[in-house]
Design a protein around this motif. Structure first.
Motif: not given
Length: 612
Positions: A35-40, A59-64, A82-83, A111-114
């Motif tokens: 996984a990216p080290a520091d995802p947005v 943007v890639a792999d934004v989690a929520g 984001d929790p 979810v992860i959203v790009s």
């Protein structure tokens, strides 16, 4: 005011900001590869101003966690949050993902959203509205289902600042977009810092009745400029009532409460905080509190005495013969207004309403109302009016709205002076030391550019107990096109008032001509002024002491005839000449419409009583 429904119909023709459907992928919790080290994260996207630092970027792999799903309307998508929030109160932890079709996710999905970050302006950039930060053209990966939704942030009297908004940046034409958010200082900054997040209000009092679009307004500050009927009074451009918040239903219109001003949504009302063109910050409720009645009832004024002349103004909202509201309007006039001697009616449409076929006569419209008043136990009013030139007076296309006078011939007589028509101006002359009109009924300076695409004032001479009273019925230019209170430009622009200022000057000049001919003449100028008692429009009407707005005889908490976005405010006014003011008067704003979900007009009528 311009009708909300027409604005919504126009909005339906606007193309969606993106038309590319989203892609949804169900997958296992773990990804193959590193996984990216520091995802947005969402708070990175939202940033510390109103505009995302990622606007226009991928943007890639934004989690929520999905907190709300909107599968209807032109803005389909879902909210995610984001929790794991950061420590900065200025950065929102929620964002809307625009999918352009019904989303294939559910509340509680991780979810992860790009996709592409965009700033969408509801109503278009010309509206002056703020933008909503969104992720568009998304690819959505569902990692897991059934997760706990982040707890809602409570919006309360304690959390919402007293100041409304910062002054806009002069270098950006007054926009607040680029200013750092100060959520502890300004209400609009506070709401912006929660954009897209799951929020809630508790035991919220209703200050704007439910409408046909499953919307209502509440306040989280029940003591903020409150009145005895439960509303929130708007009494100054500098006091915007920060506790107001719009509530919409998230896809459950059948369950939406039929609420009146003064009611309360008890318990919790919760959902994502959105921003739209019809009121700005809006709690899109997936949970709505139980409706508790505040007991607000329709008011009735007192009857006039034998020696008092009662003059009323009543905007009957695009009344035409096809409407089913005649009996209800008659009930209001007879039983709540106590059958005033003279009634100025605004928004009387022609005999076939919005049908655009050249018809301009309104005798059937007025005749149906008169018959309904008789059926309700009232007097058989007589009436006077002037048909406008087709499509020259604004309002609903084809409707040809105009003002008309009703008067009770058993109490008042009308002085007819022939020659008045849509384009001929009535004037003032002096006869035997008294002012008279050259045409009665007649229009006031109808060719003046101030009345372009707007209603022209209707003037008439009435006689009560041997004394002449001049009455001028008005319906000034609407506020349509003005920037909203939640606009990105602070203070918002009120471009429509320029025409009202010109209209006020014309009416003021005409009244001064009457008073020049007869210093102590009794003059009443009334109607839907479409502006506040503290506005420049009102000041120009009153200029030189020619008139005085009698609504100012009421306590400040009782000055309102209209409820807009939860603000109880003055739009309808009755102004009087010095002789009437000196002789004593009684004024009543009769609340029968504006505070109720089942209103027959959006305006409350006003009644003035005095002894000529």
């Amino acid at each position: 005011m311009a009708s909300k429904s027409s604005a919504r119909l126009a909005a339906l023709t606007v193309a969606a900001v993106c038309s590319v459907a989203s892609t949804v992928v169900l997958t296992a919790p773990a990804h193959a590869g590193a996984a990216p080290a520091d995802p947005v994260r969402i708070h990175d996207i939202q940033g510390t101003t109103r505009l995302s630092p990622y606007a226009g970027k991928q943007v890639a792999d934004v989690a929520g966690i999905v907190t709300g799903v909107r599968g209807y309307g032109s803005s389909k998508g879902f909210w995610m949050q984001d929790p794991r929030p950061d420590a900065d109160p200025a950065t929102s932890e929620g964002v809307f993902v625009f999918t352009s079709k019904a989303p294939e996710v559910a509340v509680g999905d991780a979810v992860i959203v790009s996709g592409t970050v965009s700033e969408y302006v509801p109503g278009g950039t010309s509206s002056g509205n703020q933008s909503v930060t969104e992720i568009t053209r998304p690819t959505v990966t569902v990692v897991s289902r059934g997760n706990a939704v982040p707890a809602p942030t409570t919006v309360s009297a304690r959390s919402v600042p007293r100041a409304y908004a910062p002054e806009g940046d002069e270098g950006a034409n007054g926009s607040v977009n680029a200013l750092p958010l100060q959520p502890a200082r300004y209400a609009l900054d506070y709401y912006e810092s929660l954009e897209g997040m799951n929020v809630r209000v508790l035991d919220a009092r209703v200050v704007g009745a439910s409408d046909p679009y499953t919307e209502l307004w509440v306040t989280v500050k029940p003591r903020e400029n409150d009145n005895r009927r439960g509303g929130t009074v708007y009494g100054s451009y500098d006091d915007q009532n920060t506790g107001r918040l719009q509530i919409q239903s998230l896809g459950r219109p059948a369950d939406f409460p039929a609420a009146d001003v003064g009611d309360t949504l008890t318990g919790t009302t919760a959902g994502p905080l959105d921003y739209n063109e019809y009121g700005g910050y809006t709690l899109v409720a997936s949970e709505i509190g139980a409706l508790e009645s505040g007991g607000t009832e329709r008011e009735s004024t007192r009857p006039q005495s034998a020696r008092e002349l009662a003059v009323a103004t009543y905007n009957v909202e695009n009344l035409d013969p096809s409407d089913d509201t005649f009996a209800a309007h008659a009930e209001a006039i007879v039983h709540h207004l106590k059958s005033p001697d003279i009634v100025s009616l605004e928004e009387i449409q022609d005999n076939n309403g919005a049908t655009d076929d050249g018809t301009v006569a309104a005798d059937e419209t007025v005749g149906r109302l008169i018959d309904a008043i008789v059926a309700a136990g009232g007097p058989r009013y007589d009436w006077r009016g002037i048909d406008p030139v087709d499509k020259a007076d604004g309002g609903q296309p084809g409707g040809n709205i105009r003002q008309a006078f009703l008067f009770n011939p058993e109490r008042v007589s009308f002085t007819d002076r022939a020659g008045g028509d849509a384009t001929t101006a009535t004037g003032v002359r002096k006869e035997r030391g008294k002012a008279t009109l050259t045409h009665s009924p007649g229009r006031v300076d109808p060719a003046n550019p101030a009345w372009k695409d707007s209603r022209k004032p209707l003037a008439g001479e009435f006689v009560f107990r041997g004394r002449t009273v001049f009455v001028i019925a008005n319906h000034f230019n609407s506020k349509g096109g003005d920037q909203g209170l939640t606009a990105q430009y602070q203070p918002p622009s009120r471009g429509s008032e320029a025409q009202r200022h010109a209209q006020a000057k014309v009416v003021n000049t005409f009244v001064k001509e009457i008073l020049a001919a007869q210093k102590k003449a009794d003059v009443v100028a009334l109607g839907d002024i479409n502006d506040f008692e503290f506005s420049e429009t009102a000041r120009l009407l009153e200029d030189g002491g020619a008139l005085w707005s009698a609504v100012k005889s009421l306590p400040e908490s009782e000055r309102y005839s209209y409820v807009y976005q939860g603000n109880s405010q003055v739009l309808d006014q009755i102004l009087v000449s010095p002789s009437i003011r000196r002789g004593g008067l009684s004024y009543d704003s009769v609340h029968v419409n504006a505070e109720f979900h089942d209103q027959i007009s959006d305006h409350d009528p006003q009644v003035l009583r005095f002894r000529p």
